[in-house]
Scaffold this motif. Structure first.
Motif, PDB file in Angstrom:
ATOM      1  N   ARG A 217       0.721  -1.340  -0.293  1.00 50.30           N
ATOM      2  CA  ARG A 217       0.137   0.347  -0.276  1.00 50.30           C
ATOM      3  C   ARG A 217       0.515   1.504  -0.132  1.00 50.30           C
ATOM      4  NH1 ARG A 217      -4.698  -1.941   4.441  1.00 50.30           N
ATOM      5  NH2 ARG A 217      -5.679  -3.279   3.503  1.00 50.30           N
ATOM      6  N   ARG A 219       3.941   1.946  -1.607  1.00 43.57           N
ATOM      7  CA  ARG A 219       4.605   2.031  -2.489  1.00 43.57           C
ATOM      8  C   ARG A 219       3.223   2.715  -3.898  1.00 43.57           C
ATOM      9  NH1 ARG A 219       7.479  -3.390  -1.616  1.00 43.57           N
ATOM     10  NH2 ARG A 219       5.571  -4.260  -1.881  1.00 43.57           N
ATOM     11  N   ALA A 220       2.021   1.624  -3.578  1.00 44.59           N
ATOM     12  CA  ALA A 220       0.375   1.849  -4.397  1.00 44.59           C
ATOM     13  C   ALA A 220       0.440   3.579  -4.043  1.00 44.59           C
ATOM     14  CB  ALA A 220      -0.308   1.453  -4.342  1.00 44.59           C
ATOM     15  N   ASP A 223       3.405   5.570  -5.785  1.00 46.28           N
ATOM     16  CA  ASP A 223       3.461   5.503  -7.442  1.00 46.28           C
ATOM     17  C   ASP A 223       2.411   6.667  -7.660  1.00 46.28           C
ATOM     18  OD1 ASP A 223       5.141   3.724  -7.414  1.00 46.28           O
ATOM     19  OD2 ASP A 223       3.790   2.030  -7.286  1.00 46.28           O
ATOM     20  N   ALA A 224       1.025   6.803  -7.519  1.00 44.99           N
ATOM     21  CA  ALA A 224       0.166   7.474  -7.350  1.00 44.99           C
ATOM     22  C   ALA A 224       0.418   9.075  -6.829  1.00 44.99           C
ATOM     23  CB  ALA A 224      -1.400   7.374  -6.160  1.00 44.99           C
TER      24      ALA A 224
END
Length: 248
Positions: A217, A219-220, A223-224
């Motif tokens: 989560r 990393r996500a 990335d967002a």
């Protein structure tokens, strides 16, 4: 290095006395206690076995708990095999010496020669003293009488915690230990002795799964936000950005 290896060997080897006392207090005979130290020779698994038996657990359940606890030595062996490169005829004897202490001393050395020497000195010292003090503890337990009268029934758990404490360095290790304690205390009143300890092993994959989800989560989320920040930067850097159509 030899001095350090001897120090580790003596300190750990003397703990065999506590095992001998605990094993006899759990109902094992003199030769049964000595055979465990001679052929099993991994302190934490031995204490887990006699602890489960002392609590009234079935022999197979107690043995299963000791087995799963001893599996960690196999992972030590994988690392030590490439480091030590022990000759074929000696490997069975070397494998028998793969325990927490020999792995720690060997892996701390800078070269193969030092690792072999540290492994050998630590292993031989612990093995000789552990078996000798197991015999003394088992004989002494019979002379002392009931171990609970002297409070020696707590020797096994105390030594086990002493072996475990240095391993709880990271957050994941501490979380695993804490969850395992909760599982054992919750299930102890409703399940046979020894079974809660086996189920407590599930704490490790649960903690690893939660940690993996947490990192995923994180990393996500990064990335967002990175594309949006990159797009904002490009817009600011574009010619005429923030100005009228004529560039003014």
């Amino acid at each position: 290095m030899v001095r350090d290896a001897l120090g580790v060997g003596v300190a750990v080897g003397l703990s065999g006395f506590a095992f001998g006392v605990t094993a006899v207090g759990a109902g094992l005979g003199l030769w049964q206690s000595c055979a465990l130290s001679l052929f099993v020779f991994t302190g934490a698994s031995q204490f887990a076995l006699v602890g489960a038996l002392a609590a009234g657990g079935a022999p197979l359940t107690a043995a299963a708990g000791a087995f799963f606890l001893g599996v960690r030595n196999a992972f030590y062996g994988l690392r030590l095999a490439t480091l030590l490169r022990v000759p074929g005829p000696v490997r069975p004897f070397a494998a028998h010496m793969v325990i927490d202490e020999t792995a720690a001393v060997a892996l701390a050395q800078r070269d193969r020669r030092g690792a072999r020497l540290g492994f050998t000195v630590t292993g031989v010292t612990v093995f000789l003293l552990w078996n000798l003090t197991t015999l003394l503890g088992a004989v002494g337990a019979g002379a002392l009488g009931a171990t609970k009268t002297w409070g020696l029934d707590a020797a096994g758990p105390a030594v086990f915690l002493a072996l475990l404490a240095p391993m709880l360095r990271g957050t994941a290790a501490r979380a695993t230990a804490g969850l395992a304690v909760v599982v054992v205390l919750s299930l102890l009143p409703v399940l046979p002795a020894g079974v809660p300890v086996l189920l407590a092993a599930l704490a490790a994959p649960v903690v690893l799964l939660l940690r993996g989800q947490f990192h995923a989560r994180g990393r996500a989320g990064r990335d967002a936000t990175e594309p949006a920040e990159a797009g904002h930067t490009e817009q600011d850097a574009a010619p005429g950005a923030g100005r009228g159509e004529d560039g003014s």
